[in-house]
Every structure is written in C-alpha cells, then in structure tokens.
Design a protein around this motif. Structure first.
Motif, mmCIF file in Angstrom:
data_model
loop_
_atom_site.group_PDB
_atom_site.id
_atom_site.type_symbol
_atom_site.label_atom_id
_atom_site.label_comp_id
_atom_site.label_asym_id
_atom_site.label_seq_id
_atom_site.Cartn_x
_atom_site.Cartn_y
_atom_site.Cartn_z
ATOM 1 N N UNK B 111 52.638 44.923 90.861
ATOM 2 C CA UNK B 111 51.446 44.452 90.158
ATOM 3 C C UNK B 111 51.562 44.910 88.703
ATOM 4 N N UNK B 112 51.488 43.981 87.742
ATOM 5 C CA UNK B 112 51.594 44.390 86.344
ATOM 6 C C UNK B 112 50.434 45.303 85.950
ATOM 7 N N UNK B 113 50.745 46.346 85.164
ATOM 8 C CA UNK B 113 49.697 47.309 84.845
ATOM 9 C C UNK B 113 49.778 47.753 83.381
ATOM 10 N N UNK B 114 48.591 47.820 82.776
ATOM 11 C CA UNK B 114 48.466 48.286 81.391
ATOM 12 C C UNK B 114 47.812 49.665 81.422
ATOM 13 N N UNK B 115 48.329 50.598 80.632
ATOM 14 C CA UNK B 115 47.791 51.953 80.589
ATOM 15 C C UNK B 115 46.846 52.065 79.381
ATOM 16 N N UNK B 116 45.596 52.498 79.656
ATOM 17 C CA UNK B 116 44.704 52.711 78.507
ATOM 18 C C UNK B 116 44.158 54.137 78.475
ATOM 19 N N UNK B 117 43.656 54.535 77.330
ATOM 20 C CA UNK B 117 42.976 55.799 77.064
ATOM 21 C C UNK B 117 43.875 57.035 77.176
ATOM 22 N N UNK B 266 35.456 50.523 73.370
ATOM 23 C CA UNK B 266 35.230 49.088 73.541
ATOM 24 C C UNK B 266 36.527 48.328 73.253
ATOM 25 N N UNK B 267 37.161 48.652 72.122
ATOM 26 C CA UNK B 267 38.413 47.984 71.760
ATOM 27 C C UNK B 267 39.497 48.275 72.786
ATOM 28 N N UNK B 268 39.508 49.503 73.321
ATOM 29 C CA UNK B 268 40.521 49.827 74.334
ATOM 30 C C UNK B 268 40.367 48.946 75.571
ATOM 31 N N UNK B 269 39.105 48.768 75.998
ATOM 32 C CA UNK B 269 38.830 47.909 77.154
ATOM 33 C C UNK B 269 39.243 46.478 76.867
ATOM 34 N N UNK B 270 38.867 45.984 75.693
ATOM 35 C CA UNK B 270 39.210 44.612 75.281
ATOM 36 C C UNK B 270 40.713 44.415 75.282
ATOM 37 N N UNK B 271 41.402 45.300 74.548
ATOM 38 C CA UNK B 271 42.833 45.103 74.314
ATOM 39 C C UNK B 271 43.644 45.316 75.579
ATOM 40 N N UNK B 272 43.235 46.295 76.400
ATOM 41 C CA UNK B 272 43.944 46.524 77.659
ATOM 42 C C UNK B 272 43.894 45.265 78.518
ATOM 43 N N UNK B 273 42.706 44.689 78.610
ATOM 44 C CA UNK B 273 42.526 43.490 79.422
ATOM 45 C C UNK B 273 43.287 42.311 78.803
ATOM 46 N N UNK B 274 43.221 42.241 77.477
ATOM 47 C CA UNK B 274 43.926 41.161 76.782
ATOM 48 C C UNK B 274 45.416 41.202 77.086
ATOM 49 N N UNK B 275 46.004 42.391 76.981
ATOM 50 C CA UNK B 275 47.446 42.500 77.205
ATOM 51 C C UNK B 275 47.804 42.151 78.651
ATOM 52 N N UNK B 276 46.967 42.595 79.591
ATOM 53 C CA UNK B 276 47.236 42.291 81.000
ATOM 54 C C UNK B 276 47.233 40.782 81.221
#
Lengths: 325, 325
Positions: B111-117, B266-276
C-alpha cells in the motif's frame, strides 16, 4: 441508635488516637519538607508562596477528598480525572451558550455527580470491582470528551466566574476558602456523623457492616456520588482558574489525587484514614513540586524526586503504623 | 533547489497526466493516521487532509488511537488497515522508532504510504512532509528575544521531558538564547504540555524571580497557562507558544501572547494527501517537503483566524515552492 451499635461501628477510643498519631507524623513530614525548603530557598517562606502552595494544593485536594471516602470503603475511583475533563468541557459550553456561570456550575456538579453515581451503580448493583468499573468509566468519559471536543478548546469566561479560581478575598485566594470549607465538612462528615462512621465500618469489614444493619449499598452509592461531585467541583475551579478547557486535562489529575490519598495515610484496604491526612498528602505533593521549581531542579530529576518522596511517605507510614499497633 | 527543478520537470507531465489518468482514477480511499484526538494540531492535519481529498474527488478514513499516542493501538490499527486495503495511507507515527515494524507491514502489503509530521526512523515512503521542531523552537525564540531587544530574564517551560518534540524545541530555544548574551535564563522547568502544570510552574517561578521578562513555552496550552499565572499576579512578560492553535491566535489578537510558532499542520494534511493521490494517479510527487515554521504574530494572524474548514489547501505549484528548504 443505641450505645451498643454505636460502639460496634465507630472506631474505639484508642483507634481514633492512632489516627491522630498518623496524621501527626504526616504533618511532621510536611513540616520537615518545609524546613528544608526554607533553608534552601529564600523565597519559600514568603506569604505569597505559602498562599501559592495552598491554592495549588486545593485542586488536588478537592478531587482527593471525595476519593478518600471511596478508598475508605476499600474501593478506588480511577475515573475522577476523566470526570473533571468532561464536566469542565460541558460546563464551559453551557457558560458560553447561556452566558450564565451559575448554570455552568450546576452542569459541572450534576454531570460529575451523575458519573459518580453511575460508578456506584456498577460497583453495587452489577458487583463489578471498583477498579475495573471506574477504569472502564475512564475510557467511556475520555471517548465522549474527545469526540465532543474534536481537538478544540473552549476558552474565555466572564470575569465574575474567573474570580472563583483566581480571585482573592481579604488577601486569601478564594480556592483556599473552599479548601478550608471542604476540609471541615469532609472531616466532620467522616469523623463525627453516623454515615461517616458507617463508611469506615464498611471498609473495615463489609460483611460485618451488612450484618450490623448498615445499608451498605446506599452508603456506597453515596460515596461514589460524592467522589464524582467533587470532581465536578474541581472542574469548575479548573475552568475559572485556567480560563479554558480541553479534552486531555484529566490525565494529569487522577494519579496525583490517588497519591495524595495514599500519602495521607488512607489504606487501600479500607477502613483506615482521614480527610485531613489527604489534605496533608496533597500539600506534600505540591510542596515537592513547588520546591523543585524554586530551586530550579532540572526537569530530568523532577519525576524521580517526586517518585522517591511518594514511596518514602508511604513506607514511613507503614513503619509508624506497625510501631503504634 | 532540487525541488524547484523537479517542479519544472513536473509541469508538462502534470498537464499530460491530468487528461489521461484523472478520470479513471477518481474516488480513491486514503487512510489518514494521526497521533491523537487531543492535540489541536492533529485536528488541523485531518481537516487539511479532508479538504484536499474533497478537491481531488477522493475519500479519507481517519485512524486515531483512542488513548493518545498509544503505540500498541496504532499498530493494531495498521493491521486492520492492511486487511481493509485503502488505496493509499498518509501516516504520522505515534513514535518515530517504535512504529517502524508497522510501516514495514504497510510496505509488505504494497500500500503506497506518505509520511507526515514526524519522520519515521525506517520503512519506505513515497514522500515526507513535515516541519522540524528544532527550527520551530529556534525561530519562535528568536522572535521573542528580538522583541526584548536581546536583553532581560527568561524562563523556559518545557513539554514532556524526553519526547522528541520537546527535546528539539527546547534545543532550538537554547540555541536562540546562545545568540543573545544579554539574555539571562533563570530556569527551565517542565510543564508536560499541560496548561495547569505550566500555570503552577509559572506561579512558583514568580515567587523566586522578581523580574521575568520573557517566557518560552514549548506549546500553546502551556503558554496560555503561563499568561494566566502572570495575569493573576498582575505581572507582565512577553510569552511565546508553539502550535498556532485557535486559542493562541485569540490571545495574539488580544495582545496577551506575543507569538506562536506554527507547524503548518493544515498544509501537512493537504500536501500529504495530495502526494498520496498524485502517486496513485501516476502523477509526479515531491519526495520531501520540510515546511518553514510560520511565526504567527499580531501582524500576520489574519489568514490563521478563519475556521479551519474554510482554509484553502496549497496547489501543487505552491507545494513545489514550499519544498525549497
């Protein structure tokens, strides 16, 4: 009530004096800590700092005073901190919505009391051990509060309401008056009323208590309800002092309250202890943290020192208890 | 620099991709893992993720431990998610080291995964999006010290000792202090990220320090607690916090709080989801974005003073620029 039953359920003369000795040892320990701090820090013995310590100890004491009654019956209430959080969040909302601090206070006391009563029902009617029942309740309350707050905070309350937690009257912080009032009520209730004595009797020997005609179920319900109501009261002090509520305020309140009860000499096995002892327990915990702040003890060492003091206090208690018995 | 280049490369690809793949790849499910429901920061992350998912026609599913930052709970949530097989995962580890086996489970399930925070200590990720606590502490402290013209007495109120966020933030604070020899650090005491503890620590510190000009608090709740203590004693000091919570912004607006360092949740949530989602749609992604901390002050609080729901996510082009360290 006849003299015979009174004698059967109330502690004998010698036991009362033993309680007095226990409290005396605790006061001595508190004074010893004070003496050490007074030598080490110039600012410790200032009037400002003494009032400071009393006000800080009051919040722990409010929670711990109700808890003392529960522990006297050989029970435990692990949900008090979570109860404070939920009560504070709901009371805060009510004050924001209605603009009435009074309605907020009523909400906190009713919510806190209702949660306590529910704990009591689980312990008496469902016969769930109090440790488990109130541990379950802790989760239920946390879940409700987290869901309700969704990571938000409620903040900004009317100046009049803020007075309860932050105001002064004749130079003394208002929470200190409340502390004295509840210390008085708690001590009189436990030591001087039949209900109080019945609570001791239940803790000492529940079977004997039941056989001697004490309405055990009703007294237990009362004890848990009082513990919950005191959590509700603490939530009001918290709200008015901190000017805000968030979902995770409870976590850091439960264990210090339990520690205050135990350092104060109330036995986890029930039947032995005093509300005054709990006050001294709350005082000792507060003094230790206050002293470490004044002395700029490194943040790394603070948990360790607190832990050692808690263990020492209880060990000292066991030692003196054995000697006097 | 490399991100800007990447961005230029990405643009033509992006245009081509928009026509070819978007239609067939709509409606993905993104599982978003955050650390707790109590810290407002993660609420902003979640709203950012939802916002971006909505813009891109995808769905989010949130996984949050019921006990804040619980390692075993997040691990079992990963196990559940692996069975459920969402299209992609946006992941904040509750503990950057302990969750590595969990990340490996996600990797094994392809499952593709993006790491945030918080940057995971191991595992394979499409990209990392975060800010760093060290520069958050450094920049926020620098702002306060500048406001004090580089002289005066300072206290630090630390978060939970030993937690990574606290270690880095306090290191940042201290490095800013080193740049200002005119500043005297009076004390560095723990408030455990709790407002009540911070209030009490501040009350205690005011007893032993007649003059405190500035307070560096490792989060906003503690900053607000410290302000309550100062107000209660009728004293004034410049206070900074970290997190950019709504409460902090209100306090900045009313002039009580000097500034709050914002992590851009907020930007972290946005960008993490965007990249995924971009990865799923076979569009180029940015491998690493370390957001610069934003110091929210009286001059720039306006864009932060809007309900989370009405904030707008950055576009990919903006993200390319943000990617520049």
């Amino acid at each position: 009530m006849t003299d015979i039953t009174k004698q059967a359920i109330s502690p004998s003369r010698s036991l009362v004096s033993q309680e007095a000795i226990q409290v005396f040892y605790r006061l001595l320990a508190a004074l010893l800590i004070c003496a050490v701090l007074a030598v080490l820090s110039d600012s410790f013995l200032s009037l400002g700092n003494i009032l400071n310590v009393l006000r800080q100890a009051s919040l722990t004491f409010f929670i711990a005073s109700g808890l003392t009654l529960v522990v006297l019956t050989a029970g435990l209430d692990l949900s008090v901190g979570a109860n404070v959080a939920l009560s504070a969040c709901l009371a805060g909302t009510v004050i924001h919505q209605t603009g009435s601090p009074l309605l907020g206070i009523v909400t906190a006391l009713v919510v806190g009391g209702a949660v306590g009563l529910l704990n009591g029902v689980m312990v008496t009617a469902l016969r769930i051990p109090s440790f488990i029942a109130t541990y379950g309740m802790l989760w239920v309350l946390n879940g409700l509060t987290y869901w309700y707050m969704a990571g938000d905070t409620i903040h900004g309350f009317p100046a009049g309401f803020r007075q309860i937690g932050s105001g002064y009257l004749f130079g003394l912080p208002i929470p200190v008056y409340l502390l004295l009032v509840f210390l008085g009520i708690g001590t009189l209730f436990a030591q001087r009323t039949i209900w109080g004595q019945e609570i001791y009797a239940i803790g000492a020997n529940p079977v004997a208590a039941r056989l001697s005609g004490i309405p055990v179920t009703r007294r237990l319900l009362l004890v848990y309800a009082v513990s919950g109501t005191m959590a509700g009261l603490a939530s009001i002090i918290f709200l008015s002092r901190l000017n805000s509520a968030e979902a995770d305020i409870g976590e850091s309140l439960t264990l210090p309250a339990i520690a205050a009860v135990l350092i104060g000499g109330t036995s986890l096995f029930g039947g032995v202890g005093t509300v005054f002892g709990t006050f001294v327990g709350a005082l000792i915990l507060t003094l230790v943290l206050n002293g470490m702040n004044l002395l700029s003890v490194s943040a790394n060492w603070q948990p360790l020192v607190t832990g050692v003091i808690v263990i020492l206090a209880v060990w000292l208690d066991m030692k003196t208890r054995r000697r006097t018995q | 620099m490399q991100y800007r280049k990447l961005g230029y490369l990405a643009l033509p690809l992006l245009m081509a991709a928009a026509f070819t793949t978007q239609a067939r790849a709509d409606g993905e499910t993104i599982a978003v893992f955050t650390k707790n429901q109590t810290n407002p920061f993660f609420q902003t992350v979640r709203v950012g993720a939802d916002n971006m998912a909505k813009v891109l026609n995808a769905k989010t599913l949130h996984y949050i431990p019921t006990k804040p930052d619980s390692i075993p709970e997040q691990l079992s949530q990963i196990e559940d998610v692996v069975v459920k097989k969402p299209s992609a995962i946006v992941f904040t580890p509750v503990d950057y080291k302990a969750m590595v086996p969990g990340v490996e489970k996600i990797n094994d399930a392809k499952i593709p995964v993006v790491n945030i925070t918080d940057r995971s200590a191991g595992g394979k990720f499409l990209s990392f999006i975060g800010a760093d606590d060290y520069s958050l502490g450094l920049e926020t402290a620098r702002y306060l010290l500048k406001a004090l013209s580089g002289k005066g007495n300072i206290v630090i109120i630390e978060g939970v000792k030993g937690s990574l966020t606290n270690v880095d933030r306090v290191r940042g604070f201290n490095d800013a202090l080193k740049e200002n020899p005119g500043i005297k650090l009076l004390a560095s005491q723990p408030g455990n990220y709790q407002r009540l503890q911070a209030l009490q620590v501040m009350e205690n510190l005011m007893q032993s320090n007649a003059q405190i000009d500035g307070v560096l608090a490792a989060n906003d709740a503690m900053a607000v607690g410290a302000i309550e203590a100062l107000d209660g004693a009728n004293r004034k000091a410049q206070v900074i916090g970290i997190n950019g919570t709504k409460e902090a912004i209100d306090a900045i607006k009313s002039g009580k709080l000097l500034a709050s360092g914002d992590y851009n949740g907020f930007a972290q949530g946005c960008l993490g989801t965007m990249m995924a989602i971009r990865a799923l749609r076979e569009q180029p992604v940015i491998n690493e974005i370390v957001l610069k901390p934003t110091i929210i002050t009286q001059d720039n609080f306006k864009p932060f003073d809007v309900p989370l729901e009405s904030r707008i996510c950055p576009t990919f082009e903006e993200a390319v620029k943000l990617g520049v360290k």
